[in-house]
Every structure is written in structure tokens, then in C-alpha cells.
Scaffold this motif. Structure first.
Motif, PDB file in Angstrom:
ATOM      1  N   LYS A  48       0.803  -1.106  -0.056  1.00 42.40           N
ATOM      2  CA  LYS A  48      -0.010   0.066   0.113  1.00 42.40           C
ATOM      3  C   LYS A  48       0.908   1.279  -0.113  1.00 42.40           C
ATOM      4  N   GLY A  49       0.539   2.188  -0.840  1.00 49.97           N
ATOM      5  CA  GLY A  49       1.116   3.301  -0.912  1.00 49.97           C
ATOM      6  C   GLY A  49       0.658   4.476   0.048  1.00 49.97           C
ATOM      7  N   GLY A  50       1.508   5.158   0.985  1.00 44.11           N
ATOM      8  CA  GLY A  50       1.113   5.954   2.026  1.00 44.11           C
ATOM      9  C   GLY A  50       1.223   7.282   1.854  1.00 44.11           C
ATOM     10  N   ALA A  51       1.044   8.104   2.871  1.00 45.10           N
ATOM     11  CA  ALA A  51       0.953   9.572   2.821  1.00 45.10           C
ATOM     12  C   ALA A  51       2.296  10.075   2.328  1.00 45.10           C
ATOM     13  N   ALA A  52       3.420   9.505   2.380  1.00 42.55           N
ATOM     14  CA  ALA A  52       4.548   9.818   2.104  1.00 42.55           C
ATOM     15  C   ALA A  52       4.793  10.041   0.397  1.00 42.55           C
ATOM     16  N   GLY A  53       4.163   8.981  -0.202  1.00 42.60           N
ATOM     17  CA  GLY A  53       4.264   8.928  -1.653  1.00 42.60           C
ATOM     18  C   GLY A  53       3.455  10.062  -2.193  1.00 42.60           C
ATOM     19  N   VAL A  56       5.225  13.632  -1.495  1.00 45.84           N
ATOM     20  CA  VAL A  56       6.440  13.726  -2.462  1.00 45.84           C
ATOM     21  C   VAL A  56       5.938  13.601  -4.079  1.00 45.84           C
ATOM     22  N   GLY A  57       4.932  12.852  -4.226  1.00 43.13           N
ATOM     23  CA  GLY A  57       4.588  12.741  -5.707  1.00 43.13           C
ATOM     24  C   GLY A  57       3.895  14.432  -6.271  1.00 43.13           C
ATOM     25  N   GLY A  58       3.091  14.467  -5.028  1.00 47.33           N
ATOM     26  CA  GLY A  58       2.250  15.809  -5.479  1.00 47.33           C
ATOM     27  C   GLY A  58       3.010  17.062  -5.517  1.00 47.33           C
ATOM     28  N   LEU A  59       4.164  17.045  -4.594  1.00 46.47           N
ATOM     29  CA  LEU A  59       5.205  17.997  -4.706  1.00 46.47           C
ATOM     30  C   LEU A  59       5.885  18.200  -6.187  1.00 46.47           C
ATOM     31  N   ALA A  60       6.488  16.918  -6.416  1.00 50.54           N
ATOM     32  CA  ALA A  60       7.296  16.827  -7.481  1.00 50.54           C
ATOM     33  C   ALA A  60       6.249  17.122  -8.628  1.00 50.54           C
ATOM     34  N   GLY A  84      -1.459  14.632 -10.763  1.00 55.33           N
ATOM     35  CA  GLY A  84      -0.926  13.298 -11.356  1.00 55.33           C
ATOM     36  C   GLY A  84       0.356  12.832 -10.367  1.00 55.33           C
ATOM     37  N   GLY A  85       1.033  13.885  -9.992  1.00 55.23           N
ATOM     38  CA  GLY A  85       2.074  13.393  -9.328  1.00 55.23           C
ATOM     39  C   GLY A  85       1.775  12.703  -7.923  1.00 55.23           C
ATOM     40  N   ALA A  86       0.839  12.957  -6.903  1.00 59.97           N
ATOM     41  CA  ALA A  86       0.199  12.415  -5.794  1.00 59.97           C
ATOM     42  C   ALA A  86      -0.090  10.917  -6.318  1.00 59.97           C
ATOM     43  N   TYR A  87      -1.073  10.824  -7.312  1.00 53.15           N
ATOM     44  CA  TYR A  87      -1.478   9.415  -7.862  1.00 53.15           C
ATOM     45  C   TYR A  87      -0.259   8.560  -7.957  1.00 53.15           C
ATOM     46  N   HIS A  91       1.375   5.080  -6.204  1.00 54.11           N
ATOM     47  CA  HIS A  91       1.384   3.719  -6.883  1.00 54.11           C
ATOM     48  C   HIS A  91       3.132   3.402  -6.819  1.00 54.11           C
ATOM     49  N   ILE A  92       3.841   4.425  -6.873  1.00 57.69           N
ATOM     50  CA  ILE A  92       5.261   4.116  -6.863  1.00 57.69           C
ATOM     51  C   ILE A  92       5.603   3.426  -5.414  1.00 57.69           C
TER      52      ILE A  92
END
Length: 140
Positions: A48-53, A56-60, A84-87, A91-92
Motif C-alpha cells: 500500500k502506498g501511504g501519505a509519504a508517496g 512527495v509525488g504531489g510536490l514533484a 497526477g504526481g500524488a497519484y 503507486h510508486i
């Protein structure tokens, strides 16, 4: 005299043992909790992906989206990049946290089969004799 008694006793015991084998009503007891491992294989699933992913994805994504266009288009690109980065980040992170499961299939002496799942390697192989205890199996 002792030899004759011993011979008669041996003869009587062998006759009763032969009769027990020939008796069609003599039933062989089956252990319902005993069996043999027939297959062991490992499966992997994404964790499961969590808040950290997500963060970080949202910021990037937001930073990359901010590089595109100008004015209102730049704002829309920044928001779209962040979403899109958060999503993608979630998943990453899930792929990075893969979960392994060891699946052990067992054929019990009574003919029934079942599969048992382990998070850690149970160190069982095809052909191992096992016994069901509670909701798991152990080597017997």
C-alpha cells in the motif's frame, strides 16, 4: 516344553495377525489432520502506498507542472501536475513495498486439499509431511 509353548504362541499370534489382515471389516484409521505438501510457490503483490508517496509525488508533479505555460494555463498545469504526481507517488510507493506470500498446498490423508499462506518463508518443500494445527500447518 518351553520351546513348544513358544512355538504355539508364535503360531497363534501369526494366525490372528493374518486373520486381521484378511478381515474386510478391519478399517485403516485415517489421520484427518495429517498430509503431504504438494506445491510451494511465492506470489508478490504491491504494498500500500501511504501519505509519504502522495506528498512527495504531489510536490514533484506540482513543480513540474509549474514549468509549463503561463498565466491561467500555468496554474492549471501546476494543479494537474500535483494531482497526477500524488497519484503516481502513491503507486510508486506501493511497488517499492511489495509483499511476498508463500503459498503451501497440502493434500491430506483423507483426500481433501487446502492451501496455507505464510508471510515468511515456512521452509517447506514438496513431499514434506505436515500436520494441521489450528489454522496453520507444521512439519510432522
Amino acid at each position: 516344553m518351553k520351546n513348544i509353548q513358544a512355538a504355539l504362541l508364535a503360531l497363534a499370534l501369526s494366525a490372528s495377525a493374518a486373520g486381521a489382515q484378511a478381515d474386510p471389516h478391519h478399517k485403516h484409521r485415517v489421520c484427518n489432520t495429517c498430509g503431504k505438501v504438494t506445491n510451494v510457490y511465492v506470489t508478490e503483490q504491491n504494498g500500500k502506498g501511504g501519505a509519504a508517496g502522495v506528498i512527495v509525488g504531489g510536490l514533484a508533479g506540482g513543480l513540474l507542472g509549474n514549468q509549463v505555460g503561463s498565466g491561467t494555463g500555468k496554474s492549471l498545469a501546476t494543479v494537474a501536475g500535483a494531482v497526477g504526481g500524488a497519484y503516481a507517488g502513491k503507486h510508486i510507493e506501493g511497488r517499492m513495498n511489495k509483499v511476498r506470500t508463500w503459498n503451501v498446498k497440502v493434500r491430506f490423508d483423507n483426500g481433501k486439499t487446502d492451501t496455507f499462506y505464510f508471510r515468511d518463508n515456512p521452509r517447506m518443500q514438496n513431499g514434506d509431511r505436515v500436520r494441521r494445527t489450528d489454522r496453520t500447518i507444521v512439519r510432522s
